[in-house]
Design an enzyme around this catalytic site. Structure first.
Site, short mmCIF file in Angstrom:
data_model
loop_
_atom_site.label_atom_id
_atom_site.label_comp_id
_atom_site.label_asym_id
_atom_site.label_seq_id
_atom_site.Cartn_x
_atom_site.Cartn_y
_atom_site.Cartn_z
N ASN A 29 0.88 -1.17 0.00
CA ASN A 29 0.00 0.00 0.00
C ASN A 29 0.91 1.22 0.00
O ASN A 29 1.47 1.58 1.03
CB ASN A 29 -0.89 -0.03 1.25
CG ASN A 29 -1.76 1.21 1.37
OD1 ASN A 29 -1.86 2.00 0.44
ND2 ASN A 29 -2.38 1.38 2.53
N LYS A 43 0.24 4.26 -0.41
CA LYS A 43 -0.38 5.48 0.16
C LYS A 43 -0.05 6.69 -0.74
O LYS A 43 0.08 6.52 -1.94
CB LYS A 43 0.07 5.68 1.61
CG LYS A 43 -0.14 4.41 2.45
CD LYS A 43 0.02 4.63 3.91
CE LYS A 43 -0.20 3.30 4.65
NZ LYS A 43 -0.15 3.44 6.11
N GLU A 94 -6.95 5.09 7.46
CA GLU A 94 -6.69 6.50 7.15
C GLU A 94 -7.86 7.12 6.39
O GLU A 94 -8.20 8.29 6.59
CB GLU A 94 -5.37 6.61 6.34
CG GLU A 94 -4.17 6.34 7.23
CD GLU A 94 -2.99 5.69 6.53
OE1 GLU A 94 -2.90 5.72 5.30
OE2 GLU A 94 -2.12 5.14 7.26
N GLU A 121 -5.92 -4.68 10.38
CA GLU A 121 -4.89 -3.68 10.63
C GLU A 121 -5.21 -2.92 11.91
O GLU A 121 -5.98 -1.95 11.87
CB GLU A 121 -4.81 -2.69 9.46
CG GLU A 121 -4.48 -3.31 8.13
CD GLU A 121 -3.81 -2.33 7.20
OE1 GLU A 121 -2.67 -2.60 6.79
OE2 GLU A 121 -4.40 -1.28 6.90
N GLY A 127 2.13 2.33 10.82
CA GLY A 127 3.12 3.40 10.68
C GLY A 127 3.76 3.81 12.00
O GLY A 127 4.44 4.83 12.08
#
Ligand code: PGA
Length: 249
Positions: free
Chosen positions: A9, A11, A96, A166, A172
């Site tokens: 991913n 992002k 997110e 997740e 992160g």
């Protein structure tokens, strides 16, 4: 048979040239992976990266799609547009998107339906925030996310879904769930799928772990019975790391 998968991913990282360079390197290095390999890229990369990866085992995913079919929705990108680039997957429900763009279970349900209607496979993210884990509410949170956006799907549609657990506190942050925390949650998620779709469908459902999964901890996480692979953020931006994670699967 359950599909094992490592999905990246990206992002909102890398401009077009940088993304093409990374995809080119991955194409050279990932020629015979032991699992399904997917890279999730920003919309603007999809067409060129999909073209570049023709003939490669690597599949391409969008990181989002619109909750409307078409029309006057300035700045949005529809599931049909994503499909027309050659991408075959769409990541939906990322924390997110939920946190910063206020995507609710209801909105995500619409996006899932539209993505599936266009023939995209969906990698659907679920997971609790830190406070929910601290008050031991992670199971109910994840159950509500599945109930709210996915459990209306038919068994046929369900086969197009890959789940990604997740824990938001792990994304992160460098704080990975322990292999035991991951296994416990994955087994719980699989039990919920079994309740709705039966044991066999649950056995065949791919459940990825995501959240600071990297080349150092991947093997230990993937060793668990119910952890079928990973959804990789930061480490998917570095070819060496992403390739090492694929090798660990
Ligand atoms: P991370 O991100 O690997 O950088 O923690 C994972 C994700 O958000 O999918």
């Amino acid at each position: 048979m359950r599909t094992r998968m490592v999905a990246g991913n990206w992002k909102m990282n890398m401009n077009l040239q940088e993304g093409v360079a990374l995809a080119t390197e991955l194409k050279q290095r990932v020629t015979n992976p032991g699992c399904e390999v997917v890279i999730g890229t920003p919309f603007i990369h999809l067409t060129e990266v999909s073209r570049l990866l023709e003939g490669s085992p690597i599949r391409v995913a969008a990181e989002n799609c619109a909750d409307q079919v078409k029309g006057a929705y300035t700045g949005e990108v529809s599931a049909a547009m994503v499909r027309s680039t050659g991408a075959t997957y769409c990541i939906l429900g990322h924390s997110e998107r939920r946190a910063y763009y206020h995507e609710t279970a209801e909105i995500l349900k619409k996006k899932v339906d539209l993505a599936l209607a266009e023939g995209l496979r969906v990698i659907f993210c679920i997971g609790e925030v830190k406070e929910e884990r601290e008050s031991n509410r992670q199971n109910e949170v994840v159950a509500a996310q599945l109930e709210g956006s996915l459990f209306h799907l038919s068994e046929e549609q369900w086969k197009q879904i890959t789940l990604a657990y997740e824990p938001v506190w792990a994304i992160g942050t460098g704080l990975t769930a322990t292999p035991e925390q991951a296994q416990d949650m994955h087994a719980y998620i699989r039990s919920l799928v079994a309740k709705h779709y039966g044991e066999q469908v649950a056995e065949d459902t791919t459940i990825l772990y995501g959240g600071s999964c990297n080349e150092k901890n991947a093997a230990e996480l993937f060793a668990n019975r119910d952890v079928d692979g990973g959804l990789i953020g930061g480490a998917s931006l570095v070819a060496d790391k992403f390739c090492a994670i694929i090798a660990a699967r």
